[in-house]
Structure formats: C-alpha cells, structure tokens
Design an enzyme around this catalytic site. Structure first.
Site, PDB file in Angstrom:
ATOM      1  N   TYR A  58      21.985  50.506  33.753  1.00 60.96           N
ATOM      2  CA  TYR A  58      23.309  50.388  34.364  1.00 60.96           C
ATOM      3  C   TYR A  58      23.532  49.036  35.048  1.00 60.96           C
ATOM      4  O   TYR A  58      24.659  48.547  35.100  1.00 60.96           O
ATOM      5  CB  TYR A  58      23.528  51.537  35.352  1.00 60.96           C
ATOM      6  CG  TYR A  58      24.022  52.809  34.687  1.00 60.96           C
ATOM      7  CD1 TYR A  58      25.111  52.775  33.812  1.00 60.96           C
ATOM      8  CD2 TYR A  58      23.434  54.043  34.933  1.00 60.96           C
ATOM      9  CE1 TYR A  58      25.591  53.927  33.202  1.00 60.96           C
ATOM     10  CE2 TYR A  58      23.908  55.204  34.328  1.00 60.96           C
ATOM     11  CZ  TYR A  58      24.987  55.136  33.463  1.00 60.96           C
ATOM     12  OH  TYR A  58      25.461  56.274  32.867  1.00 60.96           O
ATOM     13  N   TYR A 240      16.763  67.566  40.135  1.00 63.93           N
ATOM     14  CA  TYR A 240      17.413  66.302  40.499  1.00 63.93           C
ATOM     15  C   TYR A 240      18.249  66.459  41.770  1.00 63.93           C
ATOM     16  O   TYR A 240      17.827  66.076  42.844  1.00 63.93           O
ATOM     17  CB  TYR A 240      18.261  65.737  39.333  1.00 63.93           C
ATOM     18  CG  TYR A 240      18.548  64.266  39.546  1.00 63.93           C
ATOM     19  CD1 TYR A 240      17.858  63.288  38.846  1.00 63.93           C
ATOM     20  CD2 TYR A 240      19.478  63.855  40.503  1.00 63.93           C
ATOM     21  CE1 TYR A 240      18.087  61.933  39.083  1.00 63.93           C
ATOM     22  CE2 TYR A 240      19.710  62.506  40.750  1.00 63.93           C
ATOM     23  CZ  TYR A 240      19.019  61.548  40.029  1.00 63.93           C
ATOM     24  OH  TYR A 240      19.248  60.226  40.285  1.00 63.93           O
TER      25      TYR A 240
END
Ligand code: NAD
Length: 397
Positions: A58, A240
């Site tokens: 990213y 997560y």
C-alpha cells in the site's frame, strides 16, 4: 561494479520469497503507473509527499498514485536489502529503483532513504531532505508493517505478535507453501505480547514522526496525514480485528485524534486512519488465516465484478476521498473507508459459505488460490509477460 550474471528464479521459504527479479519489479511498478495515469482526473492534489513504508504494498501504491496522478515530488522511507554480486536485492529495493527512474523521467523529484523508520536518525535525515528538496510537505502517508520496533529513546526492542486476545481460537487456515488447508489453534496472547504489538503497530511512531515534522516546521498549511488499517468482519475478527494486531490498530484511532489536535493548534491540517481492503502483500501473507480468507474473497469479488487490488484501492482513497471533490466519507470513529465493498453482506455470506466447504482437495476449485499465487509471485517480480526469466540477469541495477 562488476557484472555478475545469474538466472533469477523464485525461492520460496514459508510465506516469503527470498529472491526478487529486477526487471519484473520494474514491470510491476510500470503496471501501477499505467493504471494511475488511465484513471487520473483533473483535481488538485498534494505536491510534496512523504511516504513512510514506501517500497511495497500500500505504501508503494501511495507513492505511485500521488506522483503520477497529482505530479507530486515524493520522499520515501523503507527498510530493504541492497543487491550483492551473489544475491538479489529485496523486491522493495528493486521497486524503489524503478520508481525513482520513472519519476525522474517524468520530471519529478523522488528520493528514498533505506533506514529504520522507527529511529530518530531517519526522522532527522528526512527533515534534512525535505528542507533541501521540497521545502514543505503536504501529505504524510504512514504505511509501515513490521514485526519489530526498537524504541528510539529506551533502546528496548518490541515484537508484534499475531494472536487472539482473551481466549484461544481454532480456525481454518491455509499453508500457502505446502498448499494444505488445516485447522490452526492459536493460544491467547499474554499482556506483554499485546502491549508489544501496540508498541510496534500502534500509533506511537506515527505521532513521533508528526511531532518531529511539526517541530522542524516542514509541514505546509493544512497538511494531511494518513495511516492505514484493516478491520474485516466475522471470519477474520478473532485473528485480526479482536486480536493483538486489532488492538494495535485501535491505537491508531487514538493517535489520529492526538495528531489532528496538534496540527490544528499549529498551521492546520488533519490526520486520518484510512481503512483498506484485504489484499496479497508480503505482510498479509504472514498473517495466519489471511491467505485463505483472501483466496476466497478474491474469488467472490471477482465473480461479482467488484475485485480491487492495491493500486485500485489507493487510487480510490487519494482521488476519491483524501483529495476528492466531495466531502469525506467518514465512519462513526472518523476513519476514511475504502474497504466497504469487501464488507457487504452479500460478499461476506458468499465467503462464509465457501469457507465451510473449502478443503485441501477442492481449494483450487472453490477459491481463487491460483490468483493468490500469481499475485504473490508478482510481489517479487515473477510472472510478468514482458520479462525473459531464463535470461542471465545482473542483480545489481
Ligand atoms: P508491506 O509489507 O507490503 O509494506 C511494508 C512497508 O514498510 C515496506 O515498504 C517496508 O520496507 C516498510 N518497513 C517495514 N519496516 C520498516 C522499518 N523499520 N523502517 C522503514 N521501513 C519499514 O505491507 P502492506 O500490506 O502494504 O502494509 C502497509 C500498511 O497497510 C500496514 O499498516 C497494514 O496494516 C495496512 N493494510 C494492509 C492490508 C493488506 O491486506 N495487506 C489491508 C489493510 C491495511
């Protein structure tokens, strides 16, 4: 520098590939540049950008988007291995070389510091470069993913852990190397492991960066900064969102508020956490359960025609949200959301239905693991049509 030619093939060890192909990495950068140019609008964007974690995933996509959509000068910080006569560089090193060449050819300043971003030295070196080449910075992108952080004041080394919080969790996972789907049981993290993960992947270093940049007076009026996060839904929540990494990511929300307050008491500006979708990167491939989830998610979103990768997501964030024409689309916590197509009930229900059925035997049939593998190799510059992988290649570019 002596020419030392070698044939560069992928060498996979667990969830990492230890070789990278210079021409393939350059192709990967070029593909992303082409995408950004095709989708560039005519809106104004930042002219001087600092990307912390600029070399892959990213962060690299952020650098490419701001350079080739807005014509921004970019300064990057990364942690990569240089090539030697006998060993290839890491992919991020080749990506960065290729990016710098292409940016320079387009008349843009692009320089990169290969340093530990968590150190005081990196902050000092960046400030010197900004003063010398940019004057002031309009946008700071914080895109680090690291297993460790050395605290710059105490010298203590903290590690990040990928474990559930509170109770043990058993979940299906995929060993991408042996291509086996099996259950994995992760014990709950200790308090120390939770605290360590927050030290590494939370907002503390983002705040230190912004403090240093503000003190050095190298931020322009109304400067913006963003850090990246992932949230996900029920399938990934226990490993997560509600796990150690999720706790660290919550700390980014705290840091965003603190940074915004400081910016606004100075020259103005805003700090945002931007939520991005799950994609194949070097970091996500190391997270248990994620590769299986991503393989199923890609299958479902490709079927529905809503699939997006790294560059599509960042282009949407930069041109549609952060520097878009309209108002920002903020959630109840004040975060920018570009991950919502992943989280629709339709997508999640389809992924859940496949999740229950997927096994080692039907993996390729039910999921897009073949697409996952292609993307994984592309991260290291392998699998590009324009590259002759049998050619003798100089690892030093
Ligand atoms: P990545 O591994 O591709 O990139 C990590 C970057 O950090 C690289 O440029 C690397 O060189 C740099 N880096 C690591 N340690 C460093 C250090 N000590 N000093 C300087 N540079 C260092 O990872 P990515 O997946 O692109 O992750 C970037 C951010 O995006 C992370 O915050 C991650 O949580 C977030 N994110 C990722 C996903 C996903 O699915 N991959 C989804 C949403 C959000």
């Amino acid at each position: 520098m002596g020419m030392n030619l070698m044939i560069i093939k992928p060498k996979v060890r667990g969830f990492i590939c230890t070789t990278a192909h210079p021409q393939g990495c350059a192709e990967s950068v070029q593909e992303q540049i082409d995408y950004v140019k095709q989708h560039a609008g005519d809106q104004q964007g930042p002219k001087n950008v600092l990307v912390i974690g600029c070399s892959t995933g990213y962060g690299l996509a952020s650098r490419i988007t701001t350079a080739f959509s807005f014509g921004a000068n970019t300064l990057g910080v990364m942690f990569e291995k240089e090539p030697t006569e006998r060993k290839t560089a890491t992919a991020g090193w080749y990506n960065t070389r290729a990016f710098e060449d292409k940016a320079a050819a387009a008349g843009l300043y692009a320089e990169s510091l290969n340093m530990d971003a968590f150190s005081h030295e990196a902050k000092t070196a960046v400030i010197e470069k900004i003063k010398a080449h940019m004057g002031k910075v309009d946008l700071v992108v914080y895109s680090l993913a690291s297993p460790r952080r050395k605290d710059p004041d105490s010298g203590e080394i903290y590690s990040s852990t990928l474990k559930p919080v509170g109770k043990e969790v058993t979940r299906k996972t995929l060993n991408t190397d042996s291509v086996q789907v099996h259950d994995i049981t992760l014990p709950p993290a200790t308090e120390e492991e939770i605290a360590g993960t927050i030290k590494v992947m939370g907002g503390a270093d983002w705040e230190l960066w912004m403090d240093a940049l503000m003190q050095a007076d190298v931020l322009s009026d109304q400067a913006k900064t963003t850090a990246y996060t992932y949230i996900g839904k029920s399938l990934t929540m226990p490993i997560y969102g509600e796990a150690t990494i999720g706790k660290a990511k919550e700390d980014l929300d705290r840091a965003a508020k603190a940074i915004t307050a400081k910016l606004q008491s100075g020259n103005g500006g805003d700090a945002y956490v931007s939520v991005l979708k799950a994609i194949v990167t070097q970091s996500s491939s190391a997270i248990p359960v994620m590769p299986l989830y991503i393989s199923l998610l890609y299958r479902v979103m490709k079927d529905l025609g809503t699939h997006e990768g790294c560059i599509e997501q960042v282009n949407k964030l930069m041109t549609g949200e952060l520097f878009g024409q309209g108002d920002l689309n903020l959630d109840e916590v004040g975060r920018i959301r570009v991950d919502l197509a992943e989280l629709t009930d339709e997508v999640q229900h389809r992924v859940e239905a496949l999740w229950d059925q997927v096994t080692t035997e039907n993996l390729y049939e039910l999921s897009d693991f073949s697409g996952y593998q292609k993307e994984f190799f592309k991260l290291f510059g392998f699998g590009f049509d324009g590259v002759d992988y049998d050619a003798e290649t100089d690892p030093i570019v």
